[in-house]
Design a protein around this motif. Sequence first.
Motif, PDB file in Angstrom:
ATOM      1  N   PHE A   5       0.853  -1.167   0.000  1.00 24.35           N
ATOM      2  CA  PHE A   5       0.000   0.000   0.000  1.00 24.35           C
ATOM      3  C   PHE A   5       0.895   1.224   0.000  1.00 24.35           C
ATOM      4  N   TYR A   8      -0.557   8.036   1.097  1.00 22.78           N
ATOM      5  CA  TYR A   8      -0.600   9.461   0.813  1.00 22.78           C
ATOM      6  C   TYR A   8      -1.195  10.119   2.040  1.00 22.78           C
ATOM      7  N   SER A  23       7.267   6.103  -2.103  1.00 21.75           N
ATOM      8  CA  SER A  23       7.068   5.067  -3.128  1.00 21.75           C
ATOM      9  C   SER A  23       8.221   4.077  -3.111  1.00 21.75           C
ATOM     10  N   ARG A  31      -1.515  -0.640  -4.272  1.00 24.74           N
ATOM     11  CA  ARG A  31      -2.770  -0.139  -3.748  1.00 24.74           C
ATOM     12  C   ARG A  31      -2.449   1.099  -2.923  1.00 24.74           C
ATOM     13  N   THR A  32      -3.453   1.930  -2.688  1.00 20.56           N
ATOM     14  CA  THR A  32      -3.181   3.228  -2.082  1.00 20.56           C
ATOM     15  C   THR A  32      -4.079   3.482  -0.880  1.00 20.56           C
ATOM     16  N   LEU A  33      -3.475   3.960   0.197  1.00 18.68           N
ATOM     17  CA  LEU A  33      -4.192   4.420   1.377  1.00 18.68           C
ATOM     18  C   LEU A  33      -4.003   5.921   1.464  1.00 18.68           C
ATOM     19  N   PHE A  34      -5.110   6.647   1.412  1.00 13.03           N
ATOM     20  CA  PHE A  34      -5.087   8.097   1.554  1.00 13.03           C
ATOM     21  C   PHE A  34      -5.588   8.441   2.944  1.00 13.03           C
ATOM     22  N   LEU A  51     -11.321  10.275  -4.787  1.00 11.81           N
ATOM     23  CA  LEU A  51     -10.202   9.335  -4.711  1.00 11.81           C
ATOM     24  C   LEU A  51     -10.607   7.866  -4.664  1.00 11.81           C
ATOM     25  N   ALA A  52     -11.830   7.583  -4.206  1.00 10.82           N
ATOM     26  CA  ALA A  52     -12.229   6.184  -4.022  1.00 10.82           C
ATOM     27  C   ALA A  52     -13.741   6.062  -4.083  1.00 10.82           C
ATOM     28  N   LEU A 109      -8.289  -1.285  -4.075  1.00 15.56           N
ATOM     29  CA  LEU A 109      -7.188  -0.550  -4.706  1.00 15.56           C
ATOM     30  C   LEU A 109      -6.936   0.796  -4.043  1.00 15.56           C
ATOM     31  N   ASN A 110      -7.984   1.502  -3.694  1.00 13.52           N
ATOM     32  CA  ASN A 110      -7.854   2.788  -3.020  1.00 13.52           C
ATOM     33  C   ASN A 110      -8.722   2.777  -1.774  1.00 13.52           C
ATOM     34  N   VAL A 112      -9.663   5.388   1.544  1.00  9.44           N
ATOM     35  CA  VAL A 112      -9.528   6.768   1.997  1.00  9.44           C
ATOM     36  C   VAL A 112     -10.041   6.885   3.433  1.00  9.44           C
TER      37      VAL A 112
END
Length: 120
Positions: A5, A8, A23, A31-34, A51-52, A109-110, A112
């Motif tokens: 993950f 951000y 990164s 995958r991204t955690l905001f 964002l999600a 994938l995202n 938030v």
Amino acid sequence: MKDLFMLYYICISSKPLLVFIHSIGGIMEVRTLFIIRALPGAGKSTLASLLAPEDAICTTDDYPGLYTYLDNGEVIFHGGGKVDGVPMIVAAHTANQEKAESLMSNGALNVVVPNTNTQR
């Protein structure tokens, strides 16, 4: 396939938007955690919706019974009430964290987490 993950961390304030990005190269799937922190009314929910998908937004405010919304526009906060012997706000934050962890573990994938921040 490696699971990773990217995080951000977004802080919305009167200063320019700050985004800290870490990164790691060579990843097959990212995958991204905001995490969004800001004062009430700063646009956290609006940004989160960009964002999600709605089901991947983990907000403590959605905890059942945490707020009562009256017809006159007044909002009543019930965070000091008890749920299973703990303050409702604690139960709400715990449920929110568990939702985020579950989404991340199950391949979202995202994800938030918009969170109000009124303390230093």
